[in-house]
Design a protein around this motif. Structure first.
Motif, PDB file in Angstrom:
ATOM      1  N   GLU A 125       0.748  -1.395   0.086  1.00  8.65           N
ATOM      2  CA  GLU A 125       0.195   0.169  -0.078  1.00  8.65           C
ATOM      3  C   GLU A 125       0.829   1.232  -0.107  1.00  8.65           C
ATOM      4  O   GLU A 125       2.143   1.269   0.140  1.00  8.65           O
ATOM      5  CB  GLU A 125      -0.856   0.107   1.098  1.00  8.65           C
ATOM      6  N   PHE A 126       0.281   2.432  -0.318  1.00  8.96           N
ATOM      7  CA  PHE A 126       1.101   3.517  -0.274  1.00  8.96           C
ATOM      8  C   PHE A 126       1.365   4.234   1.087  1.00  8.96           C
ATOM      9  O   PHE A 126       0.369   4.343   1.942  1.00  8.96           O
ATOM     10  CB  PHE A 126       0.519   4.609  -1.089  1.00  8.96           C
ATOM     11  N   ASP A 184       6.747  -3.743 -11.550  1.00  7.49           N
ATOM     12  CA  ASP A 184       6.190  -2.582 -12.347  1.00  7.49           C
ATOM     13  C   ASP A 184       5.324  -1.782 -11.416  1.00  7.49           C
ATOM     14  O   ASP A 184       4.566  -2.480 -10.618  1.00  7.49           O
ATOM     15  CB  ASP A 184       5.508  -3.169 -13.525  1.00  7.49           C
ATOM     16  N   GLY A 185       5.476  -0.381 -11.549  1.00 10.53           N
ATOM     17  CA  GLY A 185       4.743   0.407 -10.757  1.00 10.53           C
ATOM     18  C   GLY A 185       5.037   0.437  -9.258  1.00 10.53           C
ATOM     19  O   GLY A 185       4.245   1.417  -8.658  1.00 10.53           O
ATOM     20  N   SER A 215       1.015   1.481  -6.205  1.00 13.52           N
ATOM     21  CA  SER A 215       0.593   2.567  -6.825  1.00 13.52           C
ATOM     22  C   SER A 215      -0.254   3.560  -6.073  1.00 13.52           C
ATOM     23  O   SER A 215      -1.062   2.996  -5.261  1.00 13.52           O
ATOM     24  CB  SER A 215      -0.367   2.052  -8.068  1.00 13.52           C
ATOM     25  N   TYR A 216      -0.438   4.644  -6.230  1.00 12.78           N
ATOM     26  CA  TYR A 216      -0.847   5.744  -5.207  1.00 12.78           C
ATOM     27  C   TYR A 216      -2.617   5.502  -5.340  1.00 12.78           C
ATOM     28  O   TYR A 216      -3.223   5.418  -4.311  1.00 12.78           O
ATOM     29  CB  TYR A 216      -0.486   7.101  -5.584  1.00 12.78           C
ATOM     30  N   THR A 276       4.475  13.510  -7.496  1.00 15.91           N
ATOM     31  CA  THR A 276       5.553  12.399  -7.300  1.00 15.91           C
ATOM     32  C   THR A 276       4.983  11.046  -7.034  1.00 15.91           C
ATOM     33  O   THR A 276       5.280  10.018  -7.689  1.00 15.91           O
ATOM     34  CB  THR A 276       6.324  12.661  -6.204  1.00 15.91           C
ATOM     35  N   ALA A 277       3.707  10.978  -6.257  1.00 12.70           N
ATOM     36  CA  ALA A 277       3.078   9.734  -5.759  1.00 12.70           C
ATOM     37  C   ALA A 277       2.447   9.057  -7.141  1.00 12.70           C
ATOM     38  O   ALA A 277       2.906   7.889  -7.448  1.00 12.70           O
ATOM     39  CB  ALA A 277       1.868  10.057  -4.856  1.00 12.70           C
ATOM     40  N   ALA A 278       1.607   9.764  -7.837  1.00 15.46           N
ATOM     41  CA  ALA A 278       1.251   9.144  -8.990  1.00 15.46           C
ATOM     42  C   ALA A 278       1.732   9.311 -10.393  1.00 15.46           C
ATOM     43  O   ALA A 278       1.317   8.677 -11.266  1.00 15.46           O
ATOM     44  CB  ALA A 278      -0.395   9.530  -9.011  1.00 15.46           C
TER      45      ALA A 278
END
Length: 364
Positions: A24-25, A132-133, A168-169, A303-305
């Motif tokens: 999780e983020f 990935d991601g 991923s965010y 930055t996050a997404a």
């Protein structure tokens, strides 16, 4: 402060790393953190990398009462060859010092904290996920720690860097999101702290975000605090619109955060010779462009997404569908290019990346 003064204490009880598909983020944190203290007498001192652990600070520490704090957000990425690299960290520390100036926090030595960050990530490099991601999110922050209830700049601070492996965010990923235009609340105003990265700006946005989430929207589009008609940011991201072949983003006006990803997008567009401008843009201009069919794409950057396409805007009860609710060609190209550079899959013509595998000049 000399780089050689960084002390390192290794964690003797490493934590179990989370499964990549369960990331999780901002929920999991690595084994180590960087900490440095400030006092008026000694300046920045006592720099060390130590096991990740709770802080022990006085309840009267000024950060709790007057919000004197700043933070940054950046990432480290694992390349296909297994190396770890940072994306544009110098821009983040440069921006942190600008935030410091606005919040009356002592300036940091940007080169020193960069070397400290490189060393920290090097120590915890096994925490950098490779799927990935995924990436290693990096959170540097400064808090006021003087035990005092008077309203004045603190005389003591802590600078800390913590690391978090993330997925991923947004659960939508690169898929378009639904955004509601905020008409009641204001995020920031010119002359305030909007152009600084400080916690109060984000706290101010929580109520608007919570309200629109009840109606199924991912975020809010913030308007200016004076005329209440000019677009500023979307959620905690900068925002771009493609109108009739030209890409437009709100000009930095004192209440908009100068995003590192925003700057990266602008450089890419100029590199591709795509018309781009930084200027005021109103919701009415967007509505008119939507009506005449020239509003082609919209997306947030952060930055996050990295890039978050906008598929729908709700303004005064009316829905404006953008690009049939699909990810635009340019949005996808920007996303693929930035992430391709971050993961080492594409050439880096701007020299944005810094290799963690380069030895930092720090003694253990």
């Amino acid at each position: 402060m000399e780089v050689q003064s960084i002390q390192v204490e290794k964690n003797t009880a490493p934590k179990e790393k989370p499964m990549t598909d369960q990331l999780e983020f901002g929920r999991a944190f690595t084994d180590h953190m960087f900490v440095m203290d400030y006092s008026d007498e000694l300046g920045w001192h006592n720099a060390k990398i130590q096991p990740y652990q709770p802080l022990s600070i006085d309840p009267s520490s000024m950060v709790f009462h007057y919000g004197q704090s700043v933070f940054e957000g950046l990432k480290a990425f694992r390349t296909e060859s297994g190396e770890v690299q940072l994306f544009r960290p110098t821009k983040n520390f440069e921006r942190m010092n600008k935030s410091n100036e606005r919040l009356v926090i002592p300036e940091i030595d940007e080169e020193f904290v960069l070397q400290a960050l490189i060393k920290l990530v090097e120590i915890d490099k096994d925490w950098v996920p490779g799927a990935d991601g995924t990436s290693l999110y990096i959170r540097p922050f400064i808090i006021a720690t003087e035990p005092f209830l008077g309203v004045a700049p603190s005389r003591n601070y802590k600078f800390i860097i913590i690391l978090s492996p993330v997925g991923s965010y947004y659960k939508e990923g690169i898929d378009p999101v639904k955004i509601a235009v905020e008409s009641k609340f204001v995020r920031a105003v010119k002359g305030g702290t909007g152009e600084a990265k400080t916690g109060g700006n984000y706290a101010a946005g929580l109520k608007g975000q919570e309200d629109v989430a009840k109606d199924g929207y991912s975020q809010v589009l913030w308007l200016d605090g004076v005329d209440r008609k000019y677009i500023e940011e979307v959620g905690s991201m900068n925002v771009f619109f493609k109108i009739n072949g030209e890409v437009i983003t709100p000009a930095l006006n004192g209440s908009i955060l100068p995003g590192v990803t925003r700057d990266s997008v602008l450089q890419l567009l100029q590199h591709w010779n795509i018309p781009v401008s930084e200027r005021r843009v109103s919701m009415q201009e967007l509505a008119d462009a939507h009506a005449d069919g020239t509003l082609e794409e919209a997306f947030g950057s952060g930055t996050a997404a990295v890039i978050s396409p906008i598929g729908l805007l709700c303004w005064d009860g009316k829905d404006y569908h953008i690009n049939n609710g699909e990810t635009g060609e340019l949005s996808k190209k920007i996303y693929d290019t930035i992430t391709g550079i971050q993961y080492g899959k594409l050439e880096d013509p701007f020299n944005w990346n810094i290799q963690v595998t380069q030895k930092a000049k720090v003694n253990q």
